[in-house]
Design an enzyme around this catalytic site. Structure first.
Site, PDB file in Angstrom:
ATOM      1  N   ASP A   1      -8.005  -5.267  -0.100  1.00 47.74           N
ATOM      2  CA  ASP A   1      -8.478  -6.061  -1.232  1.00 47.74           C
ATOM      3  C   ASP A   1      -8.121  -7.535  -1.113  1.00 47.74           C
ATOM      4  OD1 ASP A   1      -9.748  -4.069  -2.690  1.00 47.74           O
ATOM      5  OD2 ASP A   1      -7.812  -3.276  -3.311  1.00 47.74           O
TER       6      ASP A   1
ATOM      7  N   HIS B   1       0.849  -1.175   0.000  1.00 45.97           N
ATOM      8  CA  HIS B   1       0.000   0.000   0.000  1.00 45.97           C
ATOM      9  C   HIS B   1       0.885   1.225   0.000  1.00 45.97           C
ATOM     10  CE1 HIS B   1      -3.183   2.782   1.088  1.00 45.97           C
ATOM     11  NE2 HIS B   1      -4.015   1.832   0.693  1.00 45.97           N
TER      12      HIS B   1
HETATM   13  N1  CMC Z   1       4.239  -7.566  -4.867  1.00 44.79           N
HETATM   14  C1  CMC Z   1       5.588  -7.562  -5.008  1.00 44.79           C
HETATM   15  N2  CMC Z   1       6.362  -6.469  -4.823  1.00 44.79           N
HETATM   16  C2  CMC Z   1       5.729  -5.333  -4.485  1.00 44.79           C
HETATM   17  C3  CMC Z   1       4.337  -5.263  -4.328  1.00 44.79           C
HETATM   18  C4  CMC Z   1       3.578  -6.443  -4.529  1.00 44.79           C
HETATM   19  N3  CMC Z   1       2.250  -6.434  -4.388  1.00 44.79           N
HETATM   20  N4  CMC Z   1       3.988  -3.996  -3.985  1.00 44.79           N
HETATM   21  C5  CMC Z   1       5.121  -3.299  -3.939  1.00 44.79           C
HETATM   22  N5  CMC Z   1       6.198  -4.105  -4.229  1.00 44.79           N
HETATM   23  C6  CMC Z   1       7.608  -3.721  -4.213  1.00 44.79           C
HETATM   24  C7  CMC Z   1       7.985  -2.907  -5.450  1.00 44.79           C
HETATM   25  O1  CMC Z   1       8.433  -3.733  -6.500  1.00 44.79           O
HETATM   26  C8  CMC Z   1       9.082  -2.024  -4.890  1.00 44.79           C
HETATM   27  O2  CMC Z   1      10.250  -2.828  -4.777  1.00 44.79           O
HETATM   28  P1  CMC Z   1      11.707  -2.137  -4.963  1.00 44.79           P
HETATM   29  O3  CMC Z   1      11.832  -1.152  -3.857  1.00 44.79           O
HETATM   30  O4  CMC Z   1      12.651  -3.274  -4.881  1.00 44.79           O
HETATM   31  O5  CMC Z   1      11.685  -1.495  -6.333  1.00 44.79           O
HETATM   32  C9  CMC Z   1       8.609  -1.717  -3.471  1.00 44.79           C
HETATM   33  O6  CMC Z   1       7.796  -2.848  -3.084  1.00 44.79           O
HETATM   34  C10 CMC Z   1       7.792  -0.433  -3.335  1.00 44.79           C
HETATM   35  O7  CMC Z   1       6.721  -0.513  -4.264  1.00 44.79           O
HETATM   36  P2  CMC Z   1       6.102   0.718  -5.035  1.00 44.79           P
HETATM   37  O8  CMC Z   1       5.509   0.257  -6.323  1.00 44.79           O
HETATM   38  O9  CMC Z   1       7.101   1.833  -5.100  1.00 44.79           O
HETATM   39  O10 CMC Z   1       4.959   1.149  -4.041  1.00 44.79           O
HETATM   40  P3  CMC Z   1       3.763   2.125  -4.383  1.00 44.79           P
HETATM   41  O11 CMC Z   1       3.449   2.827  -3.119  1.00 44.79           O
HETATM   42  O12 CMC Z   1       4.050   2.945  -5.589  1.00 44.79           O
HETATM   43  O13 CMC Z   1       2.571   1.124  -4.779  1.00 44.79           O
HETATM   44  C11 CMC Z   1       0.750  -0.350  -4.646  1.00 44.79           C
HETATM   45  C12 CMC Z   1       1.563   0.742  -3.932  1.00 44.79           C
HETATM   46  C13 CMC Z   1      -0.516  -0.629  -3.831  1.00 44.79           C
HETATM   47  C14 CMC Z   1       0.308   0.165  -6.036  1.00 44.79           C
HETATM   48  C15 CMC Z   1       1.613  -1.611  -4.785  1.00 44.79           C
HETATM   49  O14 CMC Z   1       1.985  -2.100  -3.522  1.00 44.79           O
HETATM   50  C16 CMC Z   1       0.937  -2.700  -5.607  1.00 44.79           C
HETATM   51  O15 CMC Z   1       1.039  -2.700  -6.833  1.00 44.79           O
HETATM   52  N6  CMC Z   1       0.198  -3.666  -4.911  1.00 44.79           N
HETATM   53  C17 CMC Z   1      -0.558  -4.681  -5.606  1.00 44.79           C
HETATM   54  C18 CMC Z   1      -1.884  -4.099  -6.065  1.00 44.79           C
HETATM   55  C19 CMC Z   1      -2.842  -3.892  -4.910  1.00 44.79           C
HETATM   56  O16 CMC Z   1      -3.019  -4.759  -4.077  1.00 44.79           O
HETATM   57  N7  CMC Z   1      -3.513  -2.709  -4.919  1.00 44.79           N
HETATM   58  C20 CMC Z   1      -4.530  -2.385  -3.920  1.00 44.79           C
HETATM   59  C21 CMC Z   1      -4.137  -1.265  -3.025  1.00 44.79           C
HETATM   60  S1  CMC Z   1      -5.197  -1.112  -1.570  1.00 44.79           S
HETATM   61  C22 CMC Z   1      -6.729  -0.660  -2.158  1.00 44.79           C
HETATM   62  C23 CMC Z   1      -6.769   0.674  -2.792  1.00 44.79           C
HETATM   63  O17 CMC Z   1      -6.298   1.657  -2.214  1.00 44.79           O
HETATM   64  O18 CMC Z   1      -7.316   0.747  -3.893  1.00 44.79           O
END
Ligand code: CMC
Length: 447
Positions: free
Chosen positions: A365, A308
């Site tokens: 989710d 998140h």
């Molecule tokens: N699986 C594997 N690696 C992950 C995941 C995941 N679900 N989420 C983040 N990471 C890793 C990412 O690769 C990065 O690694 P590194 O630092 O080595 O490059 C690190 O964790 C930070 O990730 P980020 O993409 O910079 O984080 P963000 O804040 O931009 O993204 C997120 C947040 C929710 C989009 C992301 O965690 C994600 O894609 N999760 C899966 C989709 C999901 O479950 N979304 C629902 C969110 S909650 C409901 C809502 O608010 O709608």
């Protein structure tokens, strides 16, 4: 840092004093509103991860501690003691309603659940396989065509009526979209039922049978909606504010929010979680393979339902859903093999160094999809249910924005990185851009 303290920024040999603004929970910000005018500098912040776009009194969340409160009330308290409509009133109007206020609010919503009959024609026009989020966003925007005389964003009476219409009609739109997708007749709203009972009936009743209502399922749905009701400046809520800042009517802002919510990185994740669990089940329950894939930097695969932007701790909403999920599954005697995989995945991810280091915990989710399944709601409809839940938050944030004197039309800046000024090249002298010579590979010209 004291509230009246200043931050000093030093650039190009000059110093700039910036106001520090502190929120009621001690969150600190540096006010850069005049920075460009004073210095020529802008700030750069992809994804606005470190940018406060407004001051808001609606929702407080502390991602490090896993706290979520609406207007000061904890999400745990609201789930335990309030209904979804009480929570909606709280979010939109700022305080919990008195008994008579709640009765009037509920009555208003109950009496506006019907759609204009002409809207039925729109449903007929969609292909059978249309995603219900496409139908939802189109229909919500279509509402603005029916209520043009009452959608002035700056008229509080118009807003009050639009708020009631949206809360009342979106569940009906959702249910019609579902019925359309399975080829069953639309079930009209039943004013003798409460909000969630009515949703369940519109989804699952058929004219040829007596409908038996399960009040535990209606209560579980009510709680799910409360859990989704607001989450401060997330992607879809920021969309509401951005679209609304142009003074576009509330229907169009909510329609845009539905589109933003649809994406798999936002509200579409609940559907993506079930699809991922399904895929793992079909692949011999090989949880480890998918955990490894999520960690592999050469793969774009992510564990859906994990991580998140704000929570760097267990999502408090996930905790509550998990409990309700266990309760409903036990009561219904459902053994969902996908829940077993979900539990294994959670266990592995919570212990794995990659997830621990990055503070990637299960989010709302991760469990909501399993609970929706137990309620009989198909996976294409999950994000629609999220939208019904998030609606009061979108409305509250829009209302706060249009009444805030500090609001300006949303218009971020950029750092331009394209070519500098150059002379126009006549077509005969241009080289082909690699990869763009052939046209699209069309099957029929007008497909
Ligand atoms: N699986 C594997 N690696 C992950 C995941 C995941 N679900 N989420 C983040 N990471 C890793 C990412 O690769 C990065 O690694 P590194 O630092 O080595 O490059 C690190 O964790 C930070 O990730 P980020 O993409 O910079 O984080 P963000 O804040 O931009 O993204 C997120 C947040 C929710 C989009 C992301 O965690 C994600 O894609 N999760 C899966 C989709 C999901 O479950 N979304 C629902 C969110 S909650 C409901 C809502 O608010 O709608």
């Amino acid at each position: 840092m004291a509230a009246n303290e200043k931050a000093t920024l030093s650039m190009n040999g000059k110093q700039y004093e910036l106001d520090v603004i502190v929120g009621t929970e001690g969150e600190q910000s540096v006010d850069i509103r005049n920075l460009r005018a004073d210095s020529g500098f802008i700030t750069l912040d992809n994804g606005y991860a470190n940018t406060g776009a407004c001051q808001s009194g609606i929702t407080f969340l502390n991602g490090e501690k896993g706290i979520l409160r609406h207007r000061g009330y904890s999400i745990e308290d609201l789930c335990e003691n309030a209904t979804f409509l009480e929570t909606a009133f709280l979010l939109i109007y700022g305080e919990l309603p008195s008994e008579s206020q709640l009765a009037a609010f509920t009555d208003d919503i109950t009496r506006h659940t019907l759609l204009h009959e002409n809207m039925r024609n729109f449903f007929q026009g969609f292909p059978l396989r249309a995603h219900p989020m496409a139908i939802l966003s189109s229909m919500v925007c279509s509402l603005s065509a029916f209520y043009q005389d009452t959608y002035n964003a700056l008229d509080p009476d118009h807003t009050d009526l639009t708020v009631v219409r949206l809360l009342a009609k979106i569940p009906t739109i959702a249910a019609f979209a579902y019925k359309k997708s399975i080829g069953q007749p639309y079930v009209y709203p039943d004013n003798s039922l409460n909000y969630c009972e009515n949703i369940i009936k519109m989804f699952f009743a058929v004219p040829c049978e007596e409908f038996e209502l399960d009040s535990d399922k209606a209560k579980a749905l009510d709680q799910l909606l409360i859990l989704h009701a607001d989450h401060e400046q997330n992607c879809s809520t920021s969309t509401v504010r951005l679209v609304g800042s142009s003074l576009a009517n509330l229907y169009s802002a909510i329609s845009a929010a539905c589109c933003a919510l649809w994406g798999p990185l936002h509200g579409g994740a609940n559907q993506a979680v079930i699809e991922m669990l399904d895929q793992i089940a079909k692949d011999g329950n090989n949880v480890k393979k998918y955990v490894d894939l999520a960690k592999d930097k050469d793969s774009s695969f992510r564990l859906m339902g994990f991580g998140h932007r704000v929570y760097k701790n267990f999502d408090p909403r996930a905790r509550i859903i998990k409990k309700t999920c266990d309760k409903i599954l036990a009561k219904e005697g459902i053994h969902d093999p996908l829940l077993d995989i979900a539990k294994q995945l959670e266990q592995v991810a919570l212990e794995d160094e990659y997830f621990v280091e990055r503070k990637l915990y299960p989010n709302v989710d991760f469990y909501s999809g399993i609970l929706y399944r137990a309620l009989g709601i198909p996976k294409d409809m999950f994000t629609v249910m999220f939208a019904i839940g998030r609606l009061p938050g979108w409305i509250a944030q829009w209302r706060e924005m249009v009444t805030d004197p500090a609001t300006r039309i949303g218009r971020p800046r950029q750092i331009y990185t394209g070519p500098q000024a150059r002379d126009f090249i006549p077509i005969a002298k241009r080289e082909s851009l690699p990869g763009r010579t052939a046209g699209l590979d069309r099957v029929t010209p007008h497909e």
